[in-house]
Motif scaffolding. Structure first.
Motif, PDB file in Angstrom:
ATOM      1  N   ILE A   1       0.864  -1.189   0.000  1.00 17.27           N
ATOM      2  CA  ILE A   1       0.000   0.000   0.000  1.00 17.27           C
ATOM      3  C   ILE A   1       0.886   1.219   0.000  1.00 17.27           C
ATOM      4  O   ILE A   1       1.817   1.336   0.802  1.00 17.27           O
ATOM      5  CB  ILE A   1      -0.933  -0.009   1.233  1.00 17.27           C
ATOM      6  CG1 ILE A   1      -1.922  -1.173   1.127  1.00 17.27           C
ATOM      7  CG2 ILE A   1      -1.662   1.314   1.370  1.00 17.27           C
ATOM      8  CD1 ILE A   1      -2.741  -1.385   2.369  1.00 17.27           C
ATOM      9  N   HIS A   2       0.584   2.164  -0.891  1.00 16.25           N
ATOM     10  CA  HIS A   2       1.346   3.404  -0.949  1.00 16.25           C
ATOM     11  C   HIS A   2       0.444   4.545  -0.431  1.00 16.25           C
ATOM     12  O   HIS A   2      -0.622   4.785  -0.988  1.00 16.25           O
ATOM     13  CB  HIS A   2       1.798   3.670  -2.401  1.00 16.25           C
ATOM     14  CG  HIS A   2       2.625   2.563  -2.966  1.00 16.25           C
ATOM     15  ND1 HIS A   2       3.934   2.363  -2.656  1.00 16.25           N
ATOM     16  CD2 HIS A   2       2.311   1.545  -3.853  1.00 16.25           C
ATOM     17  CE1 HIS A   2       4.408   1.308  -3.306  1.00 16.25           C
ATOM     18  NE2 HIS A   2       3.414   0.762  -4.048  1.00 16.25           N
ATOM     19  N   GLY A   3       0.849   5.196   0.563  1.00 19.97           N
ATOM     20  CA  GLY A   3       0.124   6.333   1.142  1.00 19.97           C
ATOM     21  C   GLY A   3       0.672   6.646   2.523  1.00 19.97           C
ATOM     22  O   GLY A   3       1.309   5.809   3.155  1.00 19.97           O
ATOM     23  N   GLN A   4       0.462   7.906   2.932  1.00 23.62           N
ATOM     24  CA  GLN A   4       1.046   8.305   4.211  1.00 23.62           C
ATOM     25  C   GLN A   4       0.238   7.736   5.369  1.00 23.62           C
ATOM     26  O   GLN A   4      -0.940   8.061   5.525  1.00 23.62           O
ATOM     27  CB  GLN A   4       1.085   9.841   4.324  1.00 23.62           C
ATOM     28  CG  GLN A   4       2.076  10.477   3.340  1.00 23.62           C
ATOM     29  CD  GLN A   4       2.114  11.982   3.496  1.00 23.62           C
ATOM     30  OE1 GLN A   4       1.291  12.564   4.161  1.00 23.62           O
ATOM     31  NE2 GLN A   4       3.107  12.594   2.882  1.00 23.62           N
ATOM     32  N   GLU A   5       0.913   6.896   6.130  1.00 24.95           N
ATOM     33  CA  GLU A   5       0.380   6.372   7.401  1.00 24.95           C
ATOM     34  C   GLU A   5      -1.059   5.894   7.254  1.00 24.95           C
ATOM     35  O   GLU A   5      -1.951   6.285   7.994  1.00 24.95           O
ATOM     36  CB  GLU A   5       0.460   7.441   8.501  1.00 24.95           C
ATOM     37  CG  GLU A   5       1.881   7.868   8.805  1.00 24.95           C
ATOM     38  CD  GLU A   5       1.936   8.936   9.881  1.00 24.95           C
ATOM     39  OE1 GLU A   5       0.832   9.338  10.377  1.00 24.95           O
ATOM     40  OE2 GLU A   5       3.026   9.364  10.239  1.00 24.95           O
ATOM     41  N   MET A   6      -1.236   5.065   6.260  1.00 25.76           N
ATOM     42  CA  MET A   6      -2.562   4.490   6.109  1.00 25.76           C
ATOM     43  C   MET A   6      -2.775   3.407   7.164  1.00 25.76           C
ATOM     44  O   MET A   6      -1.898   2.577   7.370  1.00 25.76           O
ATOM     45  CB  MET A   6      -2.700   3.886   4.715  1.00 25.76           C
ATOM     46  CG  MET A   6      -2.929   4.919   3.631  1.00 25.76           C
ATOM     47  SD  MET A   6      -4.492   5.734   3.888  1.00 25.76           S
ATOM     48  CE  MET A   6      -4.199   7.254   2.991  1.00 25.76           C
ATOM     49  N   PRO A   7      -3.959   3.419   7.843  1.00 22.13           N
ATOM     50  CA  PRO A   7      -4.199   2.441   8.908  1.00 22.13           C
ATOM     51  C   PRO A   7      -4.633   1.101   8.357  1.00 22.13           C
ATOM     52  O   PRO A   7      -5.473   0.422   8.962  1.00 22.13           O
ATOM     53  CB  PRO A   7      -5.310   3.103   9.725  1.00 22.13           C
ATOM     54  CG  PRO A   7      -6.058   3.906   8.740  1.00 22.13           C
ATOM     55  CD  PRO A   7      -5.084   4.375   7.717  1.00 22.13           C
ATOM     56  N   PHE A   8      -4.143   0.755   7.133  1.00 21.70           N
ATOM     57  CA  PHE A   8      -4.553  -0.516   6.526  1.00 21.70           C
ATOM     58  C   PHE A   8      -3.316  -1.304   6.127  1.00 21.70           C
ATOM     59  O   PHE A   8      -2.245  -0.748   5.929  1.00 21.70           O
ATOM     60  CB  PHE A   8      -5.412  -0.266   5.289  1.00 21.70           C
ATOM     61  CG  PHE A   8      -6.718   0.410   5.594  1.00 21.70           C
ATOM     62  CD1 PHE A   8      -7.795  -0.313   6.075  1.00 21.70           C
ATOM     63  CD2 PHE A   8      -6.869   1.785   5.409  1.00 21.70           C
ATOM     64  CE1 PHE A   8      -8.993   0.310   6.360  1.00 21.70           C
ATOM     65  CE2 PHE A   8      -8.059   2.402   5.697  1.00 21.70           C
ATOM     66  CZ  PHE A   8      -9.129   1.684   6.186  1.00 21.70           C
TER      67      PHE A   8
ATOM     68  N   LYS B   1     -14.151   9.588   7.650  1.00 23.84           N
ATOM     69  CA  LYS B   1     -15.247   8.797   7.096  1.00 23.84           C
ATOM     70  C   LYS B   1     -14.807   7.902   5.925  1.00 23.84           C
ATOM     71  O   LYS B   1     -15.423   6.869   5.692  1.00 23.84           O
ATOM     72  CB  LYS B   1     -16.371   9.726   6.636  1.00 23.84           C
ATOM     73  CG  LYS B   1     -17.082  10.487   7.754  1.00 23.84           C
ATOM     74  CD  LYS B   1     -18.211  11.331   7.179  1.00 23.84           C
ATOM     75  CE  LYS B   1     -18.903  12.107   8.300  1.00 23.84           C
ATOM     76  NZ  LYS B   1     -19.991  12.928   7.756  1.00 23.84           N
ATOM     77  N   GLU B   2     -13.746   8.280   5.165  1.00 23.31           N
ATOM     78  CA  GLU B   2     -13.313   7.477   4.004  1.00 23.31           C
ATOM     79  C   GLU B   2     -11.801   7.623   3.768  1.00 23.31           C
ATOM     80  O   GLU B   2     -11.212   8.629   4.219  1.00 23.31           O
ATOM     81  CB  GLU B   2     -14.077   7.856   2.740  1.00 23.31           C
ATOM     82  CG  GLU B   2     -14.035   9.336   2.406  1.00 23.31           C
ATOM     83  CD  GLU B   2     -14.960   9.677   1.262  1.00 23.31           C
ATOM     84  OE1 GLU B   2     -14.580  10.572   0.509  1.00 23.31           O
ATOM     85  OE2 GLU B   2     -16.033   9.059   1.124  1.00 23.31           O
ATOM     86  N   TYR B   3     -11.243   6.608   3.086  1.00 26.13           N
ATOM     87  CA  TYR B   3      -9.797   6.578   2.809  1.00 26.13           C
ATOM     88  C   TYR B   3      -9.586   6.242   1.316  1.00 26.13           C
ATOM     89  O   TYR B   3     -10.320   5.411   0.758  1.00 26.13           O
ATOM     90  CB  TYR B   3      -9.097   5.532   3.668  1.00 26.13           C
ATOM     91  CG  TYR B   3      -9.168   5.806   5.165  1.00 26.13           C
ATOM     92  CD1 TYR B   3      -8.128   6.493   5.793  1.00 26.13           C
ATOM     93  CD2 TYR B   3     -10.256   5.374   5.911  1.00 26.13           C
ATOM     94  CE1 TYR B   3      -8.200   6.750   7.151  1.00 26.13           C
ATOM     95  CE2 TYR B   3     -10.324   5.629   7.267  1.00 26.13           C
ATOM     96  CZ  TYR B   3      -9.290   6.330   7.898  1.00 26.13           C
ATOM     97  OH  TYR B   3      -9.353   6.571   9.247  1.00 26.13           O
ATOM     98  N   THR B   4      -8.545   6.818   0.711  1.00 24.65           N
ATOM     99  CA  THR B   4      -8.156   6.493  -0.689  1.00 24.65           C
ATOM    100  C   THR B   4      -6.634   6.289  -0.724  1.00 24.65           C
ATOM    101  O   THR B   4      -5.896   7.146  -0.197  1.00 24.65           O
ATOM    102  CB  THR B   4      -8.561   7.630  -1.630  1.00 24.65           C
ATOM    103  OG1 THR B   4      -9.978   7.834  -1.533  1.00 24.65           O
ATOM    104  CG2 THR B   4      -8.206   7.281  -3.080  1.00 24.65           C
ATOM    105  N   PHE B   5      -6.222   5.207  -1.311  1.00 29.09           N
ATOM    106  CA  PHE B   5      -4.776   4.943  -1.377  1.00 29.09           C
ATOM    107  C   PHE B   5      -4.479   4.053  -2.607  1.00 29.09           C
ATOM    108  O   PHE B   5      -5.403   3.588  -3.286  1.00 29.09           O
ATOM    109  CB  PHE B   5      -4.247   4.304  -0.091  1.00 29.09           C
ATOM    110  CG  PHE B   5      -4.999   3.087   0.327  1.00 29.09           C
ATOM    111  CD1 PHE B   5      -4.652   1.816  -0.192  1.00 29.09           C
ATOM    112  CD2 PHE B   5      -6.043   3.176   1.232  1.00 29.09           C
ATOM    113  CE1 PHE B   5      -5.350   0.700   0.205  1.00 29.09           C
ATOM    114  CE2 PHE B   5      -6.736   2.061   1.630  1.00 29.09           C
ATOM    115  CZ  PHE B   5      -6.408   0.812   1.137  1.00 29.09           C
ATOM    116  N   ILE B   6      -3.143   3.818  -2.886  1.00 32.40           N
ATOM    117  CA  ILE B   6      -2.667   3.019  -4.042  1.00 32.40           C
ATOM    118  C   ILE B   6      -2.203   1.661  -3.527  1.00 32.40           C
ATOM    119  O   ILE B   6      -1.553   1.569  -2.485  1.00 32.40           O
ATOM    120  CB  ILE B   6      -1.496   3.713  -4.759  1.00 32.40           C
ATOM    121  CG1 ILE B   6      -1.897   5.094  -5.242  1.00 32.40           C
ATOM    122  CG2 ILE B   6      -0.991   2.852  -5.935  1.00 32.40           C
ATOM    123  CD1 ILE B   6      -3.006   5.090  -6.278  1.00 32.40           C
TER     124      ILE B   6
END
Length: 916
Positions: free
Chosen positions: A49-56, A82-87
């Protein structure tokens, strides 16, 4: 060889439930590799997963199939995001176990929505909501309450409904929080409403804490007096207390130009129209300075005034009620036949309209022929609500046409209220005073004088005596109503000042500090101070003036009960036809019962004196040390309630000062014989006091309203004389005093007086001396039994018996004594002729023999005294016993049975008398 890179979808859409770690992706997360089934090169080893500090995080479930899972690394809070978007990218395993030459897929976009959980309850923005409404109106919305919910989703964060929790209130609330009233509110019914409201979110979760909504009802502005109490309490002795200390007038901004207020104290049901002193008419007239000589025609029934015995009577106020069937004959000699040209008739009267269509004369007072004829010489009667006074002169007094009937027409005669009437006659002028106000007769009719005759006259009250023109003389022209204090005073008329005093009320309205009344305030009292009228232009000045209006009752023992108060007001406005109307005030004063006094008379209740003192010109003072004390019982409130039970409250006796209105010294037993005894008082003792006195064979009566001290002074000067004492041995009297015409009476103080006659005064001297010693008197009150012996010693019947016995013993002892002395003398002369002693030389010529006749009487008396009064009269006993013991030792040497004392010569006689 790893020829191909992995393949995944280009975008994913995922949903994660709040506080859960599983993400549901659409489409599912799967990576494919064309190198399959070549090991390593055709297998998927990782998702990144690419993104800053994604909780996933994404994990590979099966390397061969390329399945993966997306999950949360930590709890997801919808309220934070409420929502998250990542690569996301997929990686294969490379060309070998070492993972070298791995290839990665293209980048795919993942969009995740957080699904909300209804974890928060609604909360209100305000802790308390307040609103004010005017009574009598229906509102669409009084106020709006608003609640919030911290949940993130519209479903759970929106408030879908509001509800009123409090039951039975005239309010409703809609889903937007608007509160309205369902009926018209009334300020008099309820000043304020407090209702509880709750809120529901769209998940039907209600608020944790309900909110308070306070709705104040404001009255429609009504003109009137405000801030006054309906009940005003008055304790006796309080002086003047304000009736409306905080009152003010609400005019609702009306254009008021002047205010007129009338304050009325309604006391017509108390006593004779108000609270007055309830002393007898004689005492009141003395108190008011009226000239003496008034004759009471309606006194309380007694042995001397028995003509009122059969009349209906209210004992408390000496009010006589006449029902049209009763009359009273005044005995001859009570009122002189000739009243002269100047006399006064006074009375209290309560009278209503005459019963029946044809109103008859109703006689108050009538002097008519006793027999043969039916002539009325003078009369006072009511006829058709008119007061008429008839006065017919005799021919020997006048022989011309003279005024004979005087008529007054007054509404008060038939208003069923008490009024005080005084008829002042200064012939030919007759003046009526009613409640202190002068009224001249509206009609005077003349008549010829009455022809002289020798027919006796009959004075009656409540009806007129018809002596002629009927078969049998009887009463006629009966009175219907109530009468009190009916007096007639021949020879004198009353002054305006005395009349005002006699009918003065002891309660009324008052104004505290007249000087501080606002400028422009006009006020006026009626004569009895039961009505006060105030007028002013300024509202605030009227408010201040009305706050100073007070109630006062100057009686020490006022009549307890309710006094009604009424305040009526009129308002004038500037140039307006329609002006505000002010409702009346209806209040009352509650007068409490005064503490009931206990009047106690004390003093020396028994004494004896020689007859000579009673026969002297001044006689004997009966009550030299009389004391009159009044006490009231008061309950003290205990400081510590635990220590004092409710049953045993401390009682305190407190001495109080008040007036008395009569004291009677009455003879117990047979009445005084005017031929030989009387009670006397120097009338100079009454000067400077409001006291008068009457004397009769039944006793002495002192009356008049005066202090207890003045009564004591006069009572101490009353003397008893008896110039023929031989037939009298004792007299008993009783003293009783009263306040308020018998409302409070004292104890009955009994006094016994003994007359010592000359025959028994010698041996009584010692006993009488003991009785009058002040030191002994002080102890009399404690050992009641011990004084009985002394009291009995002065009872004449016992004394007479003792005298007879002693004289008999004396004669016997003289004979026996002479015989034994001579025998002893002869015996000693034969045996001892040579030795003659001086003390045994007897000179028969100067021989005196005295016997103590009290020996037999005093010895038992002394023994009783020693046993009963050992502590109380120790000093007196020491003196008497020592003297008697010395004497008895000498006597026992000479003789044991009788006490014989032989004296020789005047010197020896004097010495022995001294010892005796």
């Amino acid at each position: 060889v790893n020829k191909h890179k992995p393949w995944i979808e280009t975008s994913y859409h995922g949903i994660i439930t709040e506080n859960n770690d599983t993400v549901i992706l659409d489409p599912p997360l799967v990576a494919l590799d064309k190198d399959a089934p070549v090991p390593f090169a055709g297998e998927i080893c990782a998702f990144k997963i690419h993104g800053q500090e994604m909780p996933f995080e994404a994990v590979v479930l099966n390397k061969t199939s390329g399945e993966g899972r997306l999950r949360a690394k930590s709890p997801i809070d919808c309220e934070l995001q409420k929502e998250y978007t990542f690569i996301i990218q997929a990686y294969d395993c490379g060309s070998g176990p070492s993972g070298t030459n791995w290839k990665k897929s293209h980048k795919a976009v993942v969009h995740i929505q957080v699904k909300d959980v209804n974890e928060f309850s609604p909360t209100f923005k305000e802790s308390v909501y307040k609103a004010t409404v005017t009574e009598g109106k229906i509102y669409d919305s009084i106020l709006q309450v608003e609640a919030m919910d911290e949940d993130c989703s519209p479903q759970y964060s929106q408030i879908c409904n509001y509800e009123i929790v409090t039951t039975d209130v005239p309010f409703a609330i809609d889903r937007n929080g608007n509160i309205r009233n369902t009926e018209k509110l009334n300020y008099d019914k309820q000043h304020q409403y407090e209702i509880m409201v709750t809120a529901f979110d769209c998940g039907q979760k209600h608020a944790k804490e309900d909110v308070l909504v306070r709705v104040n009802v404001k009255p429609v502005c009504k003109p009137g007096w405000q801030d006054w109490n309906k009940r005003i309490e008055y304790k006796p002795g309080s002086g003047s207390i304000p009736l409306f200390p905080s009152i003010h007038l609400e005019t609702c901004d009306g254009p008021v130009s002047s205010i007129h207020a009338t304050i009325e104290l309604q006391t017509n049901y108390i006593g004779k129209g108000c609270d007055r002193e309830t002393y007898s008419e004689k005492s009141l007239q003395k108190l008011c300075g009226a000239s003496s000589g008034a004759i009471d025609l309606l006194p309380s029934p007694s042995a001397t005034t028995n003509w009122t015995t059969g009349l209906l009577m209210d004992n408390n106020d000496i009010i006589f009620k006449f029902d049209g069937k009763q009359g009273a004959k005044i005995p001859d000699g009570i009122v002189p036949k000739n009243l002269t040209d100047q006399f006064t008739i006074t009375l209290w009267m309560k009278h209503g309209p005459s019963p029946g269509l044809r109103a008859e004369k109703e006689t108050i007072l009538c002097n008519s022929d006793k027999t043969e004829m039916n002539r009325h010489h003078y009369a006072l009667y009511v006829h058709n609500c008119r007061l008429v006074f008839l006065l017919r002169k005799d021919f020997d007094q006048a022989d011309t046409f003279r005024p004979a009937e005087f008529h007054w027409k007054l509404d008060q005669i038939c208003d069923k209220e008490w009024h005080y009437y005084v008829v002042n006659v200064e012939f030919p002028v007759v003046t009526l005073y009613m409640d202190g106000t002068t009224y001249e007769p509206y009609l005077v009719t003349n008549d010829w004088p009455i022809h002289p005759s020798h027919i006796a006259m009959q004075l009656t009250v409540g009806a007129c005596w018809q002596g002629g023109e009927v078969t049998k003389p009887r009463f006629a022209q009966y009175f219907h109503g109530s009468l009190a204090s009916l007096t007639i005073r021949p020879g004198k008329i009353e002054s305006q000042k005395v009349i005002s005093c006699l009918q003065a009320c002891k309660e009324g309205l008052d104004i505290n500090s007249l000087e501080s009344l606002g400028q422009g305030i006009k006020y006026h009292f009626n004569p009895s101070q039961s009505v006060l009228v105030m007028e002013g232009d300024d509202i605030e000045n009227i408010n201040q003036a009305l706050r100073k209006v007070s109630y006062i009752n100057s009686r020490q023992f006022p009549t307890a009960g309710v006094r009604r108060l009424k305040v009526s007001s009129k308002v004038q406005c500037f140039g307006e036809d329609i002006c505000i109307s002010i409702p009346d005030i209806d209040a009352y004063v509650m007068v409490f019962q005064a503490n009931e006094p206990k009047i106690t008379i004390s003093g020396m209740d028994h004494f004896a004196r020689p007859a000579a003192q009673f026969e002297s010109e001044r006689g004997v003072t009966l009550l030299p040390d009389i004391r009159i004390v009044s006490t009231v019982t008061k309950m003290e409130h205990p400081v510590d309630l635990k220590e004092n039970d409710g049953d045993s409250k401390p009682v305190v006796l407190e001495e109080m000062l008040h007036n008395l209105d009569f004291c009677d010294i009455l003879v117990s037993g047979t009445e005084l014989d005017p031929e030989q005894e009387c009670l006397e008082l120097d009338h100079v003792e009454l000067q400077g006091k409001h006291l008068d006195a009457t004397n009769s064979t039944a006793g002495y009566s002192i009356y008049g309203v005066d202090t207890m001290h003045n009564y004591e002074q006069v009572l101490r000067q009353i003397r008893y004389r008896n110039w023929y004492t031989s037939a009298t041995f004792d007299r008993k009297f009783r003293v009783k005093c009263s306040e308020l015409n018998g409302r409070y009476t004292s104890n009955e103080f009994n006094l016994e007086v003994n007359i010592l006659h000359s025959s028994n005064s010698n041996f009584m001297d010692h006993v009488n001396h003991m009785i009058v010693q002040p030191q002994f008197l002080q102890s009399v009150h404690h050992p009641e039994g011990s004084i009985s012996a002394v009291h009995n010693s002065v009872v004449p019947s016992v004394a007479t018996i003792v005298i007879v016995i002693c004289v008999s013993v004396l004669i016997f002892i003289i004979a026996l004594g002479v015989y034994r002395i001579r025998t002893a003398h002869q015996h000693s002369s034969t045996d001892n002729e040579g030795s003659k002693e001086n003390e045994m030389d007897w000179d028969d010529s100067a021989l005196t023999i005295t016997v103590n006749p009290m020996e037999k009487y005093e010895k038992p008396h002394q023994a009783e005294e020693e046993s009963e009064e050992e502590e109380d009269i120790e000093d007196e006993e020491d003196d008497t016993t020592s003297a008697e013991s010395d004497e008895s030792e000498e006597d026992e040497e000479e003789e044991e049975e009788e006490e014989v004392i032989v004296q020789k010569g005047d010197k020896q006689k004097a010495t022995r008398q001294e010892q005796l």
